[in-house]
Design a protein around this motif. Structure first.
Motif, PDB file in Angstrom:
ATOM      1  N   PHE A  56       9.450  18.028 -19.202  1.00 39.53           N
ATOM      2  CA  PHE A  56       9.194  16.718 -18.613  1.00 39.53           C
ATOM      3  C   PHE A  56      10.489  16.128 -18.065  1.00 39.53           C
ATOM      4  CE2 PHE A  56       9.332  12.106 -19.042  1.00 39.53           C
ATOM      5  CZ  PHE A  56       8.272  11.736 -18.222  1.00 39.53           C
ATOM      6  N   LEU A  57      11.566  16.232 -18.839  1.00 36.72           N
ATOM      7  CA  LEU A  57      12.854  15.682 -18.401  1.00 36.72           C
ATOM      8  C   LEU A  57      13.412  16.439 -17.203  1.00 36.72           C
ATOM      9  CD1 LEU A  57      14.480  14.932 -21.858  1.00 36.72           C
ATOM     10  CD2 LEU A  57      13.451  13.313 -20.276  1.00 36.72           C
ATOM     11  N   PHE A  58      13.238  17.767 -17.184  1.00 37.81           N
ATOM     12  CA  PHE A  58      13.705  18.546 -16.033  1.00 37.81           C
ATOM     13  C   PHE A  58      12.971  18.128 -14.753  1.00 37.81           C
ATOM     14  CE2 PHE A  58      15.049  22.027 -19.094  1.00 37.81           C
ATOM     15  CZ  PHE A  58      16.401  21.814 -18.889  1.00 37.81           C
ATOM     16  N   LYS A  59      11.717  17.717 -14.889  1.00 39.12           N
ATOM     17  CA  LYS A  59      10.933  17.299 -13.721  1.00 39.12           C
ATOM     18  C   LYS A  59      11.158  15.837 -13.357  1.00 39.12           C
ATOM     19  CE  LYS A  59       6.971  18.763 -15.417  1.00 39.12           C
ATOM     20  NZ  LYS A  59       5.526  19.011 -15.551  1.00 39.12           N
ATOM     21  N   ASN A  60      11.568  15.001 -14.322  1.00 38.75           N
ATOM     22  CA  ASN A  60      11.600  13.562 -14.099  1.00 38.75           C
ATOM     23  C   ASN A  60      12.954  12.904 -14.354  1.00 38.75           C
ATOM     24  OD1 ASN A  60       8.654  12.992 -13.537  1.00 38.75           O
ATOM     25  ND2 ASN A  60       8.515  14.114 -15.459  1.00 38.75           N
ATOM     26  N   GLY A  61      13.988  13.688 -14.453  1.00 41.58           N
ATOM     27  CA  GLY A  61      15.310  13.127 -14.690  1.00 41.58           C
ATOM     28  C   GLY A  61      16.377  14.036 -14.113  1.00 41.58           C
ATOM     29  N   LEU A  62      17.598  13.574 -14.145  1.00 34.45           N
ATOM     30  CA  LEU A  62      18.732  14.360 -13.667  1.00 34.45           C
ATOM     31  C   LEU A  62      19.509  14.886 -14.861  1.00 34.45           C
ATOM     32  CD1 LEU A  62      20.613  15.263 -11.300  1.00 34.45           C
ATOM     33  CD2 LEU A  62      21.843  13.102 -11.660  1.00 34.45           C
ATOM     34  N   LEU A  63      19.543  16.208 -15.005  1.00 32.41           N
ATOM     35  CA  LEU A  63      20.356  16.831 -16.052  1.00 32.41           C
ATOM     36  C   LEU A  63      21.815  16.693 -15.657  1.00 32.41           C
ATOM     37  CD1 LEU A  63      20.736  18.602 -18.596  1.00 32.41           C
ATOM     38  CD2 LEU A  63      20.544  20.599 -17.082  1.00 32.41           C
ATOM     39  N   ILE A  64      22.602  16.141 -16.553  1.00 36.86           N
ATOM     40  CA  ILE A  64      24.025  15.946 -16.259  1.00 36.86           C
ATOM     41  C   ILE A  64      24.794  17.207 -16.621  1.00 36.86           C
ATOM     42  CG2 ILE A  64      26.091  14.604 -16.816  1.00 36.86           C
ATOM     43  CD1 ILE A  64      23.953  13.123 -15.138  1.00 36.86           C
ATOM     44  N   ASN A  65      25.537  17.698 -15.643  1.00 34.31           N
ATOM     45  CA  ASN A  65      26.459  18.810 -15.830  1.00 34.31           C
ATOM     46  C   ASN A  65      27.574  18.653 -14.799  1.00 34.31           C
ATOM     47  OD1 ASN A  65      25.477  19.927 -13.357  1.00 34.31           O
ATOM     48  ND2 ASN A  65      23.843  20.985 -14.478  1.00 34.31           N
ATOM     49  N   LYS A  66      28.468  19.601 -14.740  1.00 29.48           N
ATOM     50  CA  LYS A  66      29.611  19.444 -13.833  1.00 29.48           C
ATOM     51  C   LYS A  66      29.202  19.475 -12.363  1.00 29.48           C
ATOM     52  CE  LYS A  66      30.943  24.312 -13.948  1.00 29.48           C
ATOM     53  NZ  LYS A  66      31.983  25.259 -14.312  1.00 29.48           N
ATOM     54  N   TYR A  67      27.998  19.964 -12.063  1.00 23.18           N
ATOM     55  CA  TYR A  67      27.536  20.023 -10.677  1.00 23.18           C
ATOM     56  C   TYR A  67      26.791  18.759 -10.256  1.00 23.18           C
ATOM     57  CZ  TYR A  67      28.581  24.869 -11.666  1.00 23.18           C
ATOM     58  OH  TYR A  67      29.217  26.012 -12.052  1.00 23.18           O
ATOM     59  N   SER A  68      26.089  18.127 -11.195  1.00 27.72           N
ATOM     60  CA  SER A  68      25.300  16.937 -10.838  1.00 27.72           C
ATOM     61  C   SER A  68      26.131  15.658 -10.930  1.00 27.72           C
ATOM     62  CB  SER A  68      24.062  16.816 -11.727  1.00 27.72           C
ATOM     63  OG  SER A  68      24.434  16.660 -13.087  1.00 27.72           O
ATOM     64  N   SER A  81      25.546  21.377 -27.802  1.00 27.96           N
ATOM     65  CA  SER A  81      24.399  20.933 -28.610  1.00 27.96           C
ATOM     66  C   SER A  81      23.739  19.665 -28.090  1.00 27.96           C
ATOM     67  CB  SER A  81      24.829  20.710 -30.068  1.00 27.96           C
ATOM     68  OG  SER A  81      25.197  21.930 -30.658  1.00 27.96           O
ATOM     69  N   VAL A  82      24.256  19.118 -26.988  1.00 28.08           N
ATOM     70  CA  VAL A  82      23.678  17.889 -26.439  1.00 28.08           C
ATOM     71  C   VAL A  82      23.410  18.065 -24.943  1.00 28.08           C
ATOM     72  CG1 VAL A  82      25.944  16.794 -26.072  1.00 28.08           C
ATOM     73  CG2 VAL A  82      23.920  15.373 -26.254  1.00 28.08           C
ATOM     74  N   SER A  83      22.234  17.643 -24.535  1.00 27.34           N
ATOM     75  CA  SER A  83      21.885  17.580 -23.111  1.00 27.34           C
ATOM     76  C   SER A  83      21.673  16.111 -22.775  1.00 27.34           C
ATOM     77  CB  SER A  83      20.590  18.353 -22.828  1.00 27.34           C
ATOM     78  OG  SER A  83      20.729  19.706 -23.154  1.00 27.34           O
ATOM     79  N   VAL A  84      22.200  15.687 -21.636  1.00 24.97           N
ATOM     80  CA  VAL A  84      22.057  14.295 -21.214  1.00 24.97           C
ATOM     81  C   VAL A  84      21.293  14.264 -19.895  1.00 24.97           C
ATOM     82  CG1 VAL A  84      23.266  12.185 -20.553  1.00 24.97           C
ATOM     83  CG2 VAL A  84      24.179  13.613 -22.398  1.00 24.97           C
ATOM     84  N   PHE A  85      20.277  13.411 -19.860  1.00 25.95           N
ATOM     85  CA  PHE A  85      19.458  13.213 -18.665  1.00 25.95           C
ATOM     86  C   PHE A  85      19.531  11.746 -18.255  1.00 25.95           C
ATOM     87  CE2 PHE A  85      17.599  17.007 -20.463  1.00 25.95           C
ATOM     88  CZ  PHE A  85      17.182  17.756 -19.370  1.00 25.95           C
ATOM     89  N   ILE A  86      19.590  11.515 -16.955  1.00 22.00           N
ATOM     90  CA  ILE A  86      19.539  10.161 -16.408  1.00 22.00           C
ATOM     91  C   ILE A  86      18.188  10.016 -15.712  1.00 22.00           C
ATOM     92  CG2 ILE A  86      20.634   8.459 -14.894  1.00 22.00           C
ATOM     93  CD1 ILE A  86      22.563   9.502 -17.036  1.00 22.00           C
ATOM     94  N   TYR A  87      17.519   8.902 -15.971  1.00 14.87           N
ATOM     95  CA  TYR A  87      16.258   8.620 -15.288  1.00 14.87           C
ATOM     96  C   TYR A  87      16.367   7.290 -14.555  1.00 14.87           C
ATOM     97  CZ  TYR A  87      15.146   5.450 -19.158  1.00 14.87           C
ATOM     98  OH  TYR A  87      15.169   4.429 -20.081  1.00 14.87           O
ATOM     99  N   SER A  88      15.590   7.148 -13.511  1.00 16.79           N
ATOM    100  CA  SER A  88      15.652   5.959 -12.674  1.00 16.79           C
ATOM    101  C   SER A  88      14.902   4.802 -13.317  1.00 16.79           C
ATOM    102  CB  SER A  88      15.045   6.262 -11.301  1.00 16.79           C
ATOM    103  OG  SER A  88      15.076   5.105 -10.488  1.00 16.79           O
ATOM    104  N   SER A  89      15.641   3.745 -13.628  1.00 16.25           N
ATOM    105  CA  SER A  89      15.048   2.533 -14.181  1.00 16.25           C
ATOM    106  C   SER A  89      16.095   1.434 -14.168  1.00 16.25           C
ATOM    107  CB  SER A  89      14.571   2.764 -15.613  1.00 16.25           C
ATOM    108  OG  SER A  89      14.113   1.550 -16.187  1.00 16.25           O
ATOM    109  N   SER A  90      15.651   0.224 -13.888  1.00 17.14           N
ATOM    110  CA  SER A  90      16.572  -0.912 -13.957  1.00 17.14           C
ATOM    111  C   SER A  90      16.783  -1.366 -15.398  1.00 17.14           C
ATOM    112  CB  SER A  90      16.035  -2.076 -13.115  1.00 17.14           C
ATOM    113  OG  SER A  90      14.757  -2.462 -13.584  1.00 17.14           O
TER     114      SER A  90
END
Length: 184
Positions: free
Chosen positions: A4-16, A37-46
Motif C-alpha cells: 500500500f505504501l509503495f503505491k501511495n507514498g514516496l519511499l525515501i532513499n538516496k535517489y528520491s 531496519s527502517v523504511s521511511v515513506f512520505i505521503y501527501s497531506s497538509s
C-alpha cells in the motif's frame, strides 16, 4: 501494508530525496540503530503527522506527511524521526487489547514523554526539539512565529482547572507539558 505504501507514498532513499535520506542516516547513527531496519515513506497531506509501524521485531516503517516535512528544518525533522523511531525501539507498537482504561492512557502519555527524549538524542539540539514540538502544535513556521520556548511553557500557567477535565482520556500529553518535561 508495505505494498500500500509503495503505491501511495514516496519511499525515501538516496535517489528520491538525498537530503531526507541523510537525515535518516544521522538519526540512526545517533540512536545506534541500523538504518537498514527502517523504511521511511512520505505521503501527501497538509496534516502535521508522523507514524511508526512495527513490521517485525527488527524492522519498522515510519510514515511522514508532506505537511510535516515541509514545515520542519533538518534538525527538527531529525527530532520527529527520532521520536517515531523511539516508539519502535521501546516496543510501543504493541498496544493492550480490550477496553480503554485510565491506566492505559497514563501509560501512553508516559510513552510520548519517553520518545521525545529519543527525538532529542536523534537531533542533538534542544532548541530544535522544542521548535519541532511548537511547530507541530500550531502548524506555523518562523515566518509567523517567534520560537520563544520560555514564553510558550509559561502558557501552561494560564490553563484553568476544569470541573469536568477529560485529559486523562487523551493518548498524548499536551505539547506544553512535553516541552517542559524535555527541558527537565
Amino acid at each position: 501494508f508495505k505494498n500500500f505504501l509503495f503505491k501511495n507514498g514516496l519511499l525515501i532513499n538516496k535517489y528520491s530525496s538525498s537530503k531526507i535520506d541523510f537525515i535518516i542516516a544521522e538519526v540512526c547513527k545517533n540512536l545506534y540503530f541500523p538504518k537498514s531496519s527502517v523504511s521511511v515513506f512520505i505521503y501527501s497531506s497538509s496534516d502535521i503527522q508522523g507514524l511508526c509501524y512495527p513490521i517485525s521485531k527488527n524492522e519498522c516503517i515510519i510514515q511522514l506527511s508532506s505537511g510535516l516535512v515541509n514545515l520542519m528544518n533538518e534538525k527538527e525533522l531529525a527530532f520527529v524521526i527520532g521520536h517515531e523511531l523511539g516508539h519502535f525501539i521501546l516496543d510501543h507498537g504493541v498496544y493492550d487489547e480490550g477496553y480503554s482504561t485510565t491506566e492505559k492512557f497514563i501509560k501512553m502519555r508516559a510513552q510520548e514523554i519517553s520518545v521525545d527524549r529519543f527525538g532529542l538524542l536523534a537531533c542533538r539540539n534542544l532548541d530544535s526539539a522544542m521548535s519541532a514540538m511548537i511547530k507541530t502544535l500550531c502548524g506555523l513556521d518562523e515566518k509567523y512565529i517567534d520560537l520563544d520556548v520560555a514564553n510558550f511553557i509559561n502558557q501552561a500557567r494560564l490553563v484553568e482547572k476544569e470541573v469536568h477535565d477529560q485529559s486523562y482520556l487523551e493518548s498524548h500529553p499536551s505539547i506544553v507539558l512535553r516541552c517542559r518535561a524535555l527541558l527537565l
